[in-house]
Design an enzyme around this catalytic site. Structure first.
Site, short mmCIF file in Angstrom:
data_model
loop_
_atom_site.label_atom_id
_atom_site.label_comp_id
_atom_site.label_asym_id
_atom_site.label_seq_id
_atom_site.Cartn_x
_atom_site.Cartn_y
_atom_site.Cartn_z
N GLU A 319 0.75 -1.10 0.01
CA GLU A 319 0.20 -0.03 -0.01
C GLU A 319 0.80 1.24 -0.05
OE1 GLU A 319 -2.37 -3.28 2.05
OE2 GLU A 319 -0.36 -2.77 1.93
N LYS A 430 -1.52 -12.57 22.94
CA LYS A 430 -2.24 -11.53 23.94
C LYS A 430 -2.15 -12.32 25.18
CE LYS A 430 -4.14 -7.74 25.08
NZ LYS A 430 -5.52 -7.39 24.45
#
Length: 545
Positions: A319, A430
């Site tokens: 991008e 996490k």
């Protein structure tokens, strides 16, 4: 701000400079002046056949002079070049051709079988002609088909390019599609122009005194923009051709006096291994740029200490055209050596002139540049995309209303502006409400002399939500056993908290890689994470060994 300006300078100022190309036929070399003539012949034929604005010419090829001619001949004529990643699975290739509606597809003869395997009549319905690089057409079921040399044979070397808007699409690449099908990103002339100028600045800026070897595939995010930057700077260019091995790269460095190159870390590991065994002459090589994934500090140290070459990290995305950061030195650390210099080169880097960035927390608030605070990296600039091709939903999710690209990367920035990308948002582990960076664990493991490659992925845990599992490829002279497991756990614990230490270390023959050479954690999980491994992870409590 169009590519025509760079071609004009190359032809008129550096007409005698060389482009050296390794092909399936051997070494091919010619001058920038010869190159310019052939680019104009190609462009004139495209014009005569009615192609132009709104038409896409696709490539399915390695790095060679034919591919490079398309890089300028197609966009300078007004059409758009679509570089297809030749390592994508067949279903993705079909999606790309169908989504882009390519009109002409130019294929490297070494990739003809792969293209035939991916061919699907419905997906390739828009393709009006296949062109095979070279002067012959091997036996093929693709039709209609011609060879490249016949295609441009009656072209006009004095062809005058049409006026093209700087906002007109010049190129297109697709993301690697780690979730769902790949998404297209278009690059305008102005985006390529700005990106090229960014690559000509600073410590690593290319000049006409350089010999630049573009190892990163030209099908991967426009070859990191180096085919444009080398021509714009007047640097001698070396294109290593189909599927180059470390020996091929070393021979080209020796024979052509290469001063600078760029590739993913796996390429530089391979060249280092070859150099340690064959002792090639790499003295001309000053810098090698490394991107696509984080560069291990140990690899940077080995290049500097064993080969006398500066290995420099960089960062970017499909991008962002793609380069936005390079790990250059600044006045405060230009004379640093040892660990301090290694740490500087291991950063994702400083933003190139023109690129703006910020790091935000989960609430969208900007975090301080203190080298510790983490958040999602957002960027904007003249070569940062503001939309995806044919994907409005993806655009809405990834681009803010005021034009910031949400990269999906978790980063921190030092007080003096160096960015560290610590993980993909989707790859963070996490554990107990705290983040563990899989990238930092991987780099630490690969800093051990016994480890060739390491990948870390999260594994579900009933108490801690997720825990890290490490998959390690050992060096040829290392023994993969429990003693090494404990050594590696201790090695990680020397630098990180005990609860960061992977709950299991699995020895595997190779880390699966995707189409861009990055570790494929989806494939890694599919191949190795089973009930038995999950049970081993559950048996451990963070920090307990």
């Amino acid at each position: 701000m169009t590519l025509h300006q760079f071609l004009w300078r190359a032809e008129n100022v550096f007409g005698d400079q060389e482009i050296v190309s390794r092909t399936h036929e051997g070494i091919h070399r010619y001058t920038f002046a010869d190159y310019g003539d052939r680019v104009r012949k190609l462009a004139s034929v495209l014009d005569r056949r009615g192609y132009g604005e709104g038409d896409r010419i696709a490539t399915f090829a390695w790095n060679n002079h034919w591919h490079h001619e398309l890089y300028f001949g197609v966009p300078c004529q007004g059409a758009q070049l679509h570089m297809i990643n030749i390592l994508l699975p067949d279903s993705h290739v079909q999606h790309l051709v169908d989504d882009a509606e390519d009109a002409v597809l130019v294929v490297d003869p070494t990739m003809l079988d792969a293209l035939e395997a991916a061919y699907d009549e419905a997906a390739f319905d828009s393709v009006e002609l296949f062109v095979v690089m070279g002067d012959t057409v091997p036996e093929t079921d693709l039709e209609p088909v011609t060879d490249y040399e016949s295609f441009i044979a009656d072209g006009d070397p004095d062809y005058e390019f049409p006026d093209v808007s700087e906002d007109q699409p010049a190129g297109m690449c697709y993301t690697s599609g780690t979730t769902g099908m790949p998404k297209g990103v278009e690059y305008t002339h102005k985006m390529y122009w700005g990106h090229t100028m960014g690559l000509l600045t600073g410590e690593l800026g290319l000049t006409a005194r350089d010999t630049a070897m573009t190892v990163v595939p030209m099908f991967h995010v426009s070859g990191w923009g180096r085919p444009f930057a080398t021509l714009a700077s007047g640097a001698k260019q070396v294109l290593p051709g189909p599927n180059p091995e470390p020996e091929d790269l070393a021979r080209l460095v020796e024979s052509e006096g290469v001063t600078q190159s760029a590739a993913v870390p796996t390429v530089w590991r391979g060249l280092l291994q070859y150099a340690s065994e064959a002792d090639p002459d790499l003295d001309s090589l000053e810098y090698v740029l490394s991107g696509g994934s984080a560069t291990p500090k140990g690899l940077i140290e080995r290049y500097r200490e064993d080969l006398g070459i500066e290995l420099v990290s960089g960062y970017g995305m499909t991008e962002t055209t793609p380069i936005t950061h390079l790990a250059e030195t600044i006045p405060s650390n230009v004379d640093a050596d040892g660990d301090e210099r290694t740490a500087t080169r291991a950063h994702a880097g400083l933003p190139l002139p023109g690129v703006q960035l910020k790091v935000v927390d989960e609430d969208g608030a900007e975090v301080p540049w203190d080298g510790e605070s983490l958040g999602e990296l957002l960027m904007k600039g003249p070569w940062v995309t503001t939309e995806y091709f044919n994907a409005p939903d993806k655009t809405e999710r990834s681009i803010t209303e005021d034009g910031w690209l949400k990269t999906g990367d978790i980063a921190r920035v030092t007080e003096n502006g160096y960015t560290d990308v610590v993980d993909r948002l989707d790859d963070l582990v996490k554990s107990g409400g705290e983040w563990i960076s899989s990238v930092e664990l991987e780099n630490r493991l690969m800093g051990h002399e016994a480890v060739a490659e390491a990948a870390v992925i999260p594994v579900e845990h009933p108490t801690w939500d997720e825990r890290p599992a490490a998959f390690v490829v050992v060096e040829d002279d290392a023994t993969a056993d429990d003693d090494l497991r404990e050594t590696l756990r201790s090695f990680v614990a020397e630098e990180y908290p005990s609860w960061w230490v992977p709950d299991t270390i699995e020895f595997i023959p190779a880390v699966p890689k995707g189409a861009t050479g990055k570790f494929s954690k989806i494939d890694l999980e599919d191949q190795y994470v089973d009930d038995e491994l999950r049970a081993r992870v559950r048996e451990q409590a963070p920090g307990q060994r």
